[in-house]
Write an enzyme that holds these catalytic residues in place. Structure first.
Site, PDB file in Angstrom:
ATOM      1  N   ARG A   1       0.839  -1.211   0.000  1.00  0.00           N
ATOM      2  CA  ARG A   1       0.000   0.000   0.000  1.00  0.00           C
ATOM      3  C   ARG A   1       0.872   1.258   0.000  1.00  0.00           C
ATOM      4  O   ARG A   1       0.440   2.346  -0.333  1.00  0.00           O
ATOM      5  CB  ARG A   1      -0.984   0.013   1.170  1.00  0.00           C
ATOM      6  CG  ARG A   1      -1.889   1.236   1.176  1.00  0.00           C
ATOM      7  CD  ARG A   1      -3.158   1.151   2.022  1.00  0.00           C
ATOM      8  NE  ARG A   1      -3.045   0.328   3.193  1.00  0.00           N
ATOM      9  CZ  ARG A   1      -2.398   0.662   4.303  1.00  0.00           C
ATOM     10  NH1 ARG A   1      -1.794   1.828   4.400  1.00  0.00           N
ATOM     11  NH2 ARG A   1      -2.350  -0.174   5.321  1.00  0.00           N
TER      12      ARG A   1
ATOM     13  N   TYR B   1     -14.343  18.681 -15.368  1.00  0.00           N
ATOM     14  CA  TYR B   1     -14.868  17.307 -15.274  1.00  0.00           C
ATOM     15  C   TYR B   1     -15.924  17.259 -14.171  1.00  0.00           C
ATOM     16  O   TYR B   1     -15.691  17.683 -13.039  1.00  0.00           O
ATOM     17  CB  TYR B   1     -13.706  16.362 -14.966  1.00  0.00           C
ATOM     18  CG  TYR B   1     -14.113  14.925 -14.834  1.00  0.00           C
ATOM     19  CD1 TYR B   1     -14.675  14.242 -15.902  1.00  0.00           C
ATOM     20  CD2 TYR B   1     -13.943  14.248 -13.639  1.00  0.00           C
ATOM     21  CE1 TYR B   1     -15.055  12.926 -15.786  1.00  0.00           C
ATOM     22  CE2 TYR B   1     -14.309  12.920 -13.505  1.00  0.00           C
ATOM     23  CZ  TYR B   1     -14.868  12.262 -14.584  1.00  0.00           C
ATOM     24  OH  TYR B   1     -15.244  10.960 -14.460  1.00  0.00           O
TER      25      TYR B   1
ATOM     26  N   ASP C   1      -5.622  20.000 -13.866  1.00  0.00           N
ATOM     27  CA  ASP C   1      -5.991  18.706 -14.433  1.00  0.00           C
ATOM     28  C   ASP C   1      -5.559  18.736 -15.896  1.00  0.00           C
ATOM     29  O   ASP C   1      -6.176  19.410 -16.718  1.00  0.00           O
ATOM     30  CB  ASP C   1      -7.494  18.479 -14.281  1.00  0.00           C
ATOM     31  CG  ASP C   1      -7.928  17.096 -14.789  1.00  0.00           C
ATOM     32  OD1 ASP C   1      -7.218  16.519 -15.628  1.00  0.00           O
ATOM     33  OD2 ASP C   1      -8.991  16.627 -14.340  1.00  0.00           O
TER      34      ASP C   1
ATOM     35  N   LYS D   1      -7.028   7.834 -19.342  1.00  0.00           N
ATOM     36  CA  LYS D   1      -7.264   8.389 -20.669  1.00  0.00           C
ATOM     37  C   LYS D   1      -6.003   8.261 -21.528  1.00  0.00           C
ATOM     38  O   LYS D   1      -5.602   7.174 -21.854  1.00  0.00           O
ATOM     39  CB  LYS D   1      -7.754   9.837 -20.533  1.00  0.00           C
ATOM     40  CG  LYS D   1      -8.829  10.035 -19.432  1.00  0.00           C
ATOM     41  CD  LYS D   1     -10.138   9.352 -19.743  1.00  0.00           C
ATOM     42  CE  LYS D   1     -11.110   9.308 -18.558  1.00  0.00           C
ATOM     43  NZ  LYS D   1     -11.389  10.546 -17.870  1.00  0.00           N
TER      44      LYS D   1
HETATM   45  C1  LIG Z   1     -11.923  10.974 -16.614  1.00  0.00           C
HETATM   46  C2  LIG Z   1     -11.451  12.249 -16.037  1.00  0.00           C
HETATM   47  C3  LIG Z   1     -11.205  12.375 -14.664  1.00  0.00           C
HETATM   48  C4  LIG Z   1     -11.464  11.255 -13.689  1.00  0.00           C
HETATM   49  O1  LIG Z   1     -10.592  10.191 -13.861  1.00  0.00           O
HETATM   50  P1  LIG Z   1     -10.952   8.653 -13.520  1.00  0.00           P
HETATM   51  O2  LIG Z   1      -9.730   7.931 -13.948  1.00  0.00           O
HETATM   52  O3  LIG Z   1     -12.181   8.312 -14.317  1.00  0.00           O
HETATM   53  O4  LIG Z   1     -11.216   8.574 -12.066  1.00  0.00           O
HETATM   54  C5  LIG Z   1     -10.722  13.582 -14.203  1.00  0.00           C
HETATM   55  N1  LIG Z   1     -10.512  14.628 -15.033  1.00  0.00           N
HETATM   56  C6  LIG Z   1     -10.752  14.543 -16.359  1.00  0.00           C
HETATM   57  C7  LIG Z   1     -10.506  15.727 -17.222  1.00  0.00           C
HETATM   58  C8  LIG Z   1     -11.233  13.358 -16.903  1.00  0.00           C
HETATM   59  O5  LIG Z   1     -11.483  13.285 -18.216  1.00  0.00           O
END
Ligand SMILES: *Cc1c(COP(=O)(O)O)cnc(C)c1O
Length: 387
Positions: free
Chosen positions: A53, A106, A181, A206
């Protein structure tokens, strides 16, 4: 990490960073290790593995590679999902803080900001990130001890482009914690740490992993204390990834530059073709010379990203008909995979009410652009005919 060039380009780093040391007979790729615990007795020495962990040898190469790609002085931290990484960053400011968020960030990040504010008596200020002067005014009024400037650009799903250098410089000057982000732009498109961001976050689900087969997140920071706080959050909240997911993500990361190059080129070509189509009411992509985000993106980003906003004629029903008519494009949420996908965002009750009902978000993949266009064109015709 062993790389021959003094300052390798990002495309090279994606391939070369996070490799095992070069020794005769050593593997070229890091091993995938399945172990929850490590042999240890007495006091843990520096850098010694203890319990999975807290850290594993399967995470480290991926963390080194992502840190290098963001130009950070230290490795990234991998989390069990993008949202786990977002939650870790939100935990860096005290309960009851003010969090400034893009109106169209998001939706789950926005939901978490609202939820934390409701629990702890905090404030969430929504801004239009592409209105630089308005955001600067908000930043100028923040209390540095209890505020977070949360940025996302281009925004999900509206593709607004923020002037990140200007906004991050203002936050830094005021002493306000800032985080970006960077999921949509990828580290190849922009590196917000270089503009003064304290933390960068990715949903590695992504583009970084890139194959729609794992859910993962990362944080990246240059700051020793923030790194320690994020690591502590990950360990105490247990927001960890399994070793196999991280191994796959590093495998996916090796082709990041090729995938992004191809999907961006496809996206720009499709945006241009869609702009002239009679069944299209509006296209958003920063590559388009007339797009509101074009000037800032051209000045600050390398490339324009691979996500498109599309509003077909016929309103929400027309958009749903288009989604129902595609054969190659995958009707699905998420983005950043090798396959092209699309969805109408307002099908989710939680999506921001200022996102148009008929907005389709298209994640453009790496297929042949002519096949993508042929499928979209037939679906547009079918949807327009049905409307
Ligand atoms: C998908 C996404 C998230 C969240 O990520 P997860 O891996 O689904 O938890 C956060 N920010 C953006 C811009 C995203 O496209």
């Amino acid at each position: 990490m062993s790389t021959p060039a003094e300052k390798p380009s990002p495309a090279t780093l994606a391939v070369a960073a996070g490799r095992p040391p070069r020794a005769q007979g050593a593997p070229v790729n890091p091993p995938l290790v399945w172990s929850s615990t490590y042999v240890s007795q007495g006091v843990q020495g520096a850098g010694e593995l203890l319990y999975a962990r807290m850290g594993t040898e399967t995470w480290t190469p991926f963390e080194e590679a992502v840190g290098a790609l963001e130009g950070a002085s230290r490795p990234a931290l991998v989390f069990g999902s993008g949202m786990a990484a977002v939650a870790a960053v939100f935990s860096l400011v005290p309960p009851g803080s003010t969090v400034v968020v893009p109106r169209h960030a998001y939706q789950v990040s926005l939901g978490l900001a609202d939820d934390l504010a409701a629990r702890h008596g905090g404030t969430v200020i929504r801004v239009d990130v592409d209105r630089t002067d308005e955001v600067l005014e908000v930043v100028a009024g923040l209390d540095p001890a209890r505020s977070l400037l949360w940025l996302e650009s281009p925004t999900n799903p509206m593709l607004e482009v923020a002037d990140l250098p200007a906004l991050l410089a203002a936050a830094r000057e005021r002493g306000v914690l800032s985080a970006v982000d960077n999921t949509f732009a990828t580290p190849l498109g922009q590196n917000p740490l270089a503009w003064g961001a304290d933390v960068v976050v990715h949903s590695a689900t992504k583009y970084l992993a890139g194959h729609s087969d794992v859910v993962l997140g990362v944080t990246v920071t240059d700051d020793e204390r923030l790194h320690a706080d994020l690591l502590k959050h990950r360990t105490m909240h247990g927001a960890i990834a399994g070793p196999a997911e991280v191994w796959l993500a590093l495998r996916g990361l090796r082709t990041l530059a090729l995938r992004v190059e191809r999907s961006q080129a496809n996206a720009a070509e499709l945006a241009a073709r869609l702009s002239g189509h009679p069944a299209v009411a509006q296209v958003r992509h920063p590559s388009l010379p007339g797009d509101p985000g074009h000037e800032v993106a051209a000045r600050t980003m390398r490339g324009f990203g691979s996500v498109l906003g599309l509003r077909p004629v016929g309103g929400a029903a027309g958009a749903d008909a288009l989604v129902a008519a595609v054969r190659l494009w995958v009707p699905a949420t998420s983005l950043g995979g090798v396959e092209s996908s699309l969805e109408r965002r307002r099908r989710f009750a939680t999506e921001s009410r200022t996102v148009p009902e008929d907005l389709l978000r298209l994640s453009v993949g790496i297929e042949d652009v002519e096949d993508l266009w042929a499928d979209l064109a037939q679906a547009l015709d079918a949807a327009a005919g049905a409307a």
